[in-house]
Design a protein around this motif. Structure first.
Motif, mmCIF file in Angstrom:
data_model
loop_
_atom_site.group_PDB
_atom_site.id
_atom_site.type_symbol
_atom_site.label_atom_id
_atom_site.label_comp_id
_atom_site.label_asym_id
_atom_site.label_seq_id
_atom_site.Cartn_x
_atom_site.Cartn_y
_atom_site.Cartn_z
ATOM 1 N N GLU A 1 0.832 -1.192 0.000
ATOM 2 C CA GLU A 1 0.000 0.000 0.000
ATOM 3 C C GLU A 1 0.876 1.256 0.000
ATOM 4 O O GLU A 1 2.057 1.232 0.355
ATOM 5 C CB GLU A 1 -0.913 0.000 1.226
ATOM 6 N N GLU A 2 0.281 2.351 -0.381
ATOM 7 C CA GLU A 2 0.950 3.646 -0.359
ATOM 8 C C GLU A 2 1.334 4.015 1.072
ATOM 9 O O GLU A 2 0.626 3.675 2.012
ATOM 10 C CB GLU A 2 0.001 4.696 -0.943
ATOM 11 N N TRP A 3 2.472 4.685 1.254
ATOM 12 C CA TRP A 3 2.890 5.104 2.588
ATOM 13 C C TRP A 3 3.409 6.536 2.541
ATOM 14 O O TRP A 3 3.693 7.095 1.481
ATOM 15 C CB TRP A 3 3.947 4.159 3.157
ATOM 16 N N ASP A 4 3.543 7.118 3.731
ATOM 17 C CA ASP A 4 4.031 8.481 3.859
ATOM 18 C C ASP A 4 5.521 8.479 4.184
ATOM 19 O O ASP A 4 5.971 7.759 5.062
ATOM 20 C CB ASP A 4 3.271 9.228 4.966
ATOM 21 N N GLU A 5 6.287 9.277 3.453
ATOM 22 C CA GLU A 5 7.724 9.399 3.694
ATOM 23 C C GLU A 5 8.075 10.885 3.644
ATOM 24 O O GLU A 5 7.958 11.519 2.600
ATOM 25 C CB GLU A 5 8.494 8.616 2.617
#
Length: 211
Positions: free
Chosen positions: A184-188
Motif C-alpha cells: 500500500e501507499e505510505w508516507d515518507e
C-alpha cells in the motif's frame, strides 16, 4: 539558468569520498529540502557513504563582452556550441543526481535506487531518464561480475531494483520500465510514496561469486 543547443550534459559517477558528492548534495538540498520541504537533517543518511552517486552537469559556455578580435572569436565559438573541452569543464553546473544503494550496503537482496533529483529549469530535457539509465548500466555490470553479492550474509543479487517513488511521479517511473509492487501507499517525509520494481537480466561471468 538557460539550457539550449549550446549546452552539453555530462554525467559523472562518484562515490561518497569524491568531492563531486558535494554537487550531488547541492542538487538534493535544492530539490528535496528547499522545494519539497524535507528537513535538511534527514536528507543525508547512513546509506550515502556506501552508495554510488551520479551527478549530471550542464556545461554552459560563459560568454563575455568582446574586447578584441580573439575574444570575439572565442565568444562566437561559445554561442555556436563549439567551445573547447577545457572551457566547458570550467563551466559545469550540477543540475541532477541519483543514488544507488548496493545490496551489501542495504543488507537487502535488491538494488535500491533513489534520491533522483533534477533542478526545475532542466526537467524537460530527459536528464532524469539518462541518470536512471546510467545507474542501471552500472548495476548490470557490477551484478554480472558478482560484485553485488555478499556470501557472508547470504545475499546473491538476482537483478531486482526497487524504488520508493513519489506517488505523483508513479507514471514517469512506469514509462521508464518500473512496475508497482503490491504494498500500500505510505508516507515518507510528508510525501505519499509507492514501491516499484524493475528487473535486470544478469549474465553471470566466469569467476563471479556463487552462493
Amino acid at each position: 539558468m538557460p539550457f539550449n543547443a549550446s549546452t552539453t550534459p555530462f554525467i559523472h559517477p562518484t562515490p561518497f569520498t569524491d568531492p563531486a558528492f558535494a554537487d550531488a548534495m547541492a542538487v538534493r538540498i535544492e530539490v528535496f529540502v528547499k522545494e519539497q520541504g524535507v528537513p535538511e537533517e534527514n536528507e543525508k543518511d547512513e546509506f550515502d557513504q556506501g552508495s554510488m552517486h551520479w551527478v549530471v552537469y550542464a556545461s554552459i559556455p560563459r560568454v563575455s563582452p568582446p574586447s578584441s578580435s580573439s575574444s570575439q572569436r572565442k565568444d562566437r565559438h561559445a554561442i555556436d556550441g563549439t567551445t573547447s573541452a577545457s572551457e566547458l569543464s570550467q563551466n559545469r553546473t550540477p543540475v541532477g543526481t541519483i543514488r544507488l544503494i548496493p545490496p551489501p550496503v542495504s543488507k537487502k537482496p535488491y538494488v535500491l535506487l533513489g534520491r533522483l533529483a533534477v533542478l526545475k529549469p532542466f526537467r524537460t530535457l530527459g536528464l532524469g531518464k539518462l541518470l536512471v539509465q546510467e545507474a542501471l548500466r552500472y548495476a548490470e555490470a557490477e551484478g554480472s561480475a558478482g560484485r553485488f553479492d555478499s556470501p557472508s550474509e547470504g545475499i546473491k543479487w538476482d537483478g531486482k531494483c526497487y524504488i520508493h517513488a513519489q506517488t505523483s511521479a508513479h507514471g514517469w517511473w512506469a514509462r521508464n520500465g518500473f512496475y508497482l509492487d503490491d504494498a500500500e501507499e505510505w508516507d515518507e517525509e510528508g510525501i505519499p510514496h509507492v514501491g516499484m520494481w524493475r528487473d535486470i537480466v544478469l549474465e553471470r561471468r566466469r569467476g563471479s561469486i556463487m552462493i
